[in-house]
Motif scaffolding. Structure first.
Motif, mmCIF file in Angstrom:
data_model
loop_
_atom_site.group_PDB
_atom_site.id
_atom_site.type_symbol
_atom_site.label_atom_id
_atom_site.label_comp_id
_atom_site.label_asym_id
_atom_site.label_seq_id
_atom_site.Cartn_x
_atom_site.Cartn_y
_atom_site.Cartn_z
ATOM 1 N N LEU A 1 2.077 -3.570 -3.187
ATOM 2 C CA LEU A 1 1.843 -3.757 -4.617
ATOM 3 C C LEU A 1 0.398 -3.417 -4.991
ATOM 4 C CD1 LEU A 1 3.680 -7.139 -5.383
ATOM 5 C CD2 LEU A 1 4.599 -4.825 -5.401
ATOM 6 N N ALA A 2 -0.545 -3.792 -4.127
ATOM 7 C CA ALA A 2 -1.955 -3.594 -4.431
ATOM 8 C C ALA A 2 -2.350 -2.126 -4.492
ATOM 9 C CB ALA A 2 -2.814 -4.319 -3.399
ATOM 10 N N THR A 3 -1.600 -1.271 -3.823
ATOM 11 C CA THR A 3 -1.983 0.141 -3.763
ATOM 12 C C THR A 3 -1.013 1.076 -4.478
ATOM 13 O OG1 THR A 3 -0.845 0.375 -1.629
ATOM 14 C CG2 THR A 3 -3.194 -0.159 -1.577
ATOM 15 N N ASP A 4 0.258 0.688 -4.578
ATOM 16 C CA ASP A 4 1.286 1.627 -5.036
ATOM 17 C C ASP A 4 1.877 1.307 -6.402
ATOM 18 O OD1 ASP A 4 0.828 2.615 -2.554
ATOM 19 O OD2 ASP A 4 2.876 2.446 -1.821
ATOM 20 N N TRP A 5 1.443 0.228 -7.022
ATOM 21 C CA TRP A 5 2.040 -0.149 -8.314
ATOM 22 C C TRP A 5 1.117 0.288 -9.437
ATOM 23 C CZ3 TRP A 5 3.814 -5.775 -9.840
ATOM 24 C CH2 TRP A 5 4.806 -5.679 -10.828
ATOM 25 N N ASN A 6 1.596 1.239 -10.243
ATOM 26 C CA ASN A 6 0.825 1.803 -11.344
ATOM 27 C C ASN A 6 -0.577 2.241 -10.916
ATOM 28 O OD1 ASN A 6 3.048 1.153 -12.851
ATOM 29 N ND2 ASN A 6 1.917 0.120 -14.465
ATOM 30 N N PRO A 7 -0.665 3.130 -9.933
ATOM 31 C CA PRO A 7 -1.986 3.648 -9.563
ATOM 32 C C PRO A 7 -2.561 4.451 -10.726
ATOM 33 C CG PRO A 7 -0.247 4.956 -8.540
ATOM 34 C CD PRO A 7 0.428 3.788 -9.192
ATOM 35 N N LEU B 1 0.414 -12.704 3.455
ATOM 36 C CA LEU B 1 0.627 -13.541 2.276
ATOM 37 C C LEU B 1 1.970 -13.274 1.613
ATOM 38 C CD1 LEU B 1 -0.839 -15.607 0.401
ATOM 39 C CD2 LEU B 1 -1.653 -13.634 -0.913
ATOM 40 N N SER B 2 2.581 -12.140 1.901
ATOM 41 C CA SER B 2 3.808 -11.718 1.236
ATOM 42 C C SER B 2 5.035 -12.468 1.749
ATOM 43 C CB SER B 2 4.040 -10.220 1.468
ATOM 44 O OG SER B 2 2.936 -9.459 1.047
ATOM 45 N N PRO B 3 6.015 -12.732 0.876
ATOM 46 C CA PRO B 3 7.299 -13.231 1.374
ATOM 47 C C PRO B 3 7.891 -12.318 2.443
ATOM 48 C CG PRO B 3 7.204 -13.417 -1.011
ATOM 49 C CD PRO B 3 5.982 -12.637 -0.594
ATOM 50 N N ASN B 4 7.614 -11.026 2.348
ATOM 51 C CA ASN B 4 8.172 -10.056 3.293
ATOM 52 C C ASN B 4 7.773 -10.319 4.736
ATOM 53 O OD1 ASN B 4 7.727 -9.032 0.563
ATOM 54 N ND2 ASN B 4 8.764 -7.194 1.275
ATOM 55 N N ALA C 1 16.086 -4.462 -9.515
ATOM 56 C CA ALA C 1 14.809 -3.837 -9.880
ATOM 57 C C ALA C 1 13.649 -4.767 -9.573
ATOM 58 C CB ALA C 1 14.805 -3.437 -11.368
ATOM 59 N N GLY C 2 13.695 -5.386 -8.397
ATOM 60 C CA GLY C 2 12.763 -6.444 -8.075
ATOM 61 C C GLY C 2 11.381 -5.960 -7.667
ATOM 62 N N VAL C 3 10.392 -6.777 -7.973
ATOM 63 C CA VAL C 3 9.035 -6.556 -7.484
ATOM 64 C C VAL C 3 8.986 -7.186 -6.095
ATOM 65 C CG1 VAL C 3 6.580 -6.838 -7.972
ATOM 66 C CG2 VAL C 3 8.219 -6.693 -9.854
ATOM 67 N N VAL C 4 9.588 -6.507 -5.148
ATOM 68 C CA VAL C 4 9.903 -7.116 -3.856
ATOM 69 C C VAL C 4 9.242 -6.421 -2.672
ATOM 70 C CG1 VAL C 4 12.067 -8.182 -4.579
ATOM 71 C CG2 VAL C 4 12.072 -5.788 -3.829
ATOM 72 N N ALA C 5 8.344 -5.493 -2.928
ATOM 73 C CA ALA C 5 7.542 -4.943 -1.831
ATOM 74 C C ALA C 5 6.476 -5.967 -1.444
ATOM 75 C CB ALA C 5 6.894 -3.626 -2.253
#
Length: 347
Positions: free
Chosen positions: A246-252, A272-275, A237-241
């Motif tokens: 994250l800036a647009t799709d997490w708890n809009p 900036l992301s690890p991805n 259940a990682g915060v891995v996007a």
């Protein structure tokens, strides 16, 4: 072109560990107002300055990213000596392993952790070990011996040394808890935990992996990219996007328009992301677990990382749990068996 989004006003929300608690965190990353979203092929002498036509080059973007302490590039430039594990308290033993509250040094801070060690003599070279990275829990409510007991027990019973770091500012650990997404502190604590395990004579330093839940999933992914000696990671259940997602799709917001990013800010957050650096895994395996009814961290984040891994030419073992929640409560034993098997195969 519309003005750049002030990313410091975008809220990110961390998932809870066992309880539905959210933590707002600001992303304090804003790009220069005089930059545009069009890349150029020639870099200025100052790599962080815009090109003569006002555009931001790829070299300038990379330089801006590298200046951020949370970036993988900045973290790679640091050292992680760890320390000896100092026993603070001996706890009631597990089925076939010892349990102790220990401490180690990270950035000059004393960080507490829960250590498990299998009974008996270590195998030649030492036990395989797992750096165990918990999700968000309010730091002042956190206790070293609470939460994740069944998770850590499953790996300990299977013959792994495990070390669950509290992170700085949690419980009685020293330091300030500044969050896992816009401050490097927790990642530094994870990397120093790994270094401390490598130095322990009972542990095989060549057989070290990471397990991470929720916020701990991102910490684990970033640590894998910083320390190339870490062999494998299982992320739940990682915060891995990517940061752009994250800036647009997490708890809009429930009402009103969804947050958006212009092209330049999207490029910047992506970089900036690890991805953005997944090719640097060089085939080191990643395993993913996520429930489709996760109210804290959406299942789409697992899909985003899996897609990014495949696009980067990396393998991924991804499990989808229909209708399950943030803690995989309905499939806990199945997911634990899969994770234990994963580490046995890869450590």
């Amino acid at each position: 072109m519309r003005r750049l989004v002030q990313l410091g006003l975008l809220l990110l929300v961390a998932g809870a560990g066992w309880v539905a608690v959210t933590q707002p965190e600001n992303l304090p990353f804003a790009l220069p107002e005089n930059s545009t979203s069009q890349p150029t092929t020639s870099a200025p002498s100052d790599p962080t300055a815009p090109a003569p036509n006002g555009t931001l080059t790829d070299a300038a973007l990379t330089a801006l990213v590298t200046r951020q302490p949370i970036s993988v590039q900045a973290l790679r430039a640091r050292e992680y000596p760890g320390s000896a594990l100092t026993v603070r308290e001996t706890l009631r033993a597990g089925a076939n392993y010892s349990r102790q509250v220990v401490s180690y040094q990270s950035d000059g801070l004393r960080i507490n952790a829960l250590l498990t060690v299998p009974n008996g003599a270590p195998p030649p070279g030492g036990w395989p070990a797992i750096v165990f990275n918990h999700g968000y829990i309010p730091p002042d409510e956190y206790r070293t011996t609470e939460r994740y007991v069944a998770y850590q027990d499953a790996f300990a019973r299977a013959g792994f040394v495990t070390l669950k770091s509290d992170y700085r500012g949690h419980g009685s650990s020293e330091g300030e808890a500044l969050g896992g997404y816009n401050d490097p502190g927790y990642t530094v604590d994870v990397l120093n935990a790994a270094a401390s395990l490598k130095a322990d004579r009972r542990v095989n330093p060549a057989r070290l992996g990471l397990w991470g839940h929720s916020m701990g999933g991102q910490l684990s992914l970033r640590a894998m990219l910083v320390d190339k000696s870490l062999k494998a990671a299982s992320l739940w259940a990682g915060v891995v996007a990517g940061y752009d997602v994250l800036a647009t799709d997490w708890n809009p917001p429930a009402t009103g328009p969804k947050p958006t990013l212009d092209r330049l800010n999207r490029r910047y957050l992506r970089a900036l992301s690890p991805n953005a650096l997944l090719r640097d895994l060089n085939g080191r395996p990643i395993q993913l677990h996520h429930g489709t009814n996760d109210a804290d961290v959406p299942y789409s984040f697992q899909k985003a990382l899996a897609d990014d891994l495949r696009a980067a030419g990396q393998g991924v073992e991804a499990y989808r749990y229909e209708g399950d929640n943030h803690n995989l409560s309905q499939n806990l034993q199945v997911a634990l068996r899969r994770s234990v098997a994963f580490f046995k195969a890869n450590l």
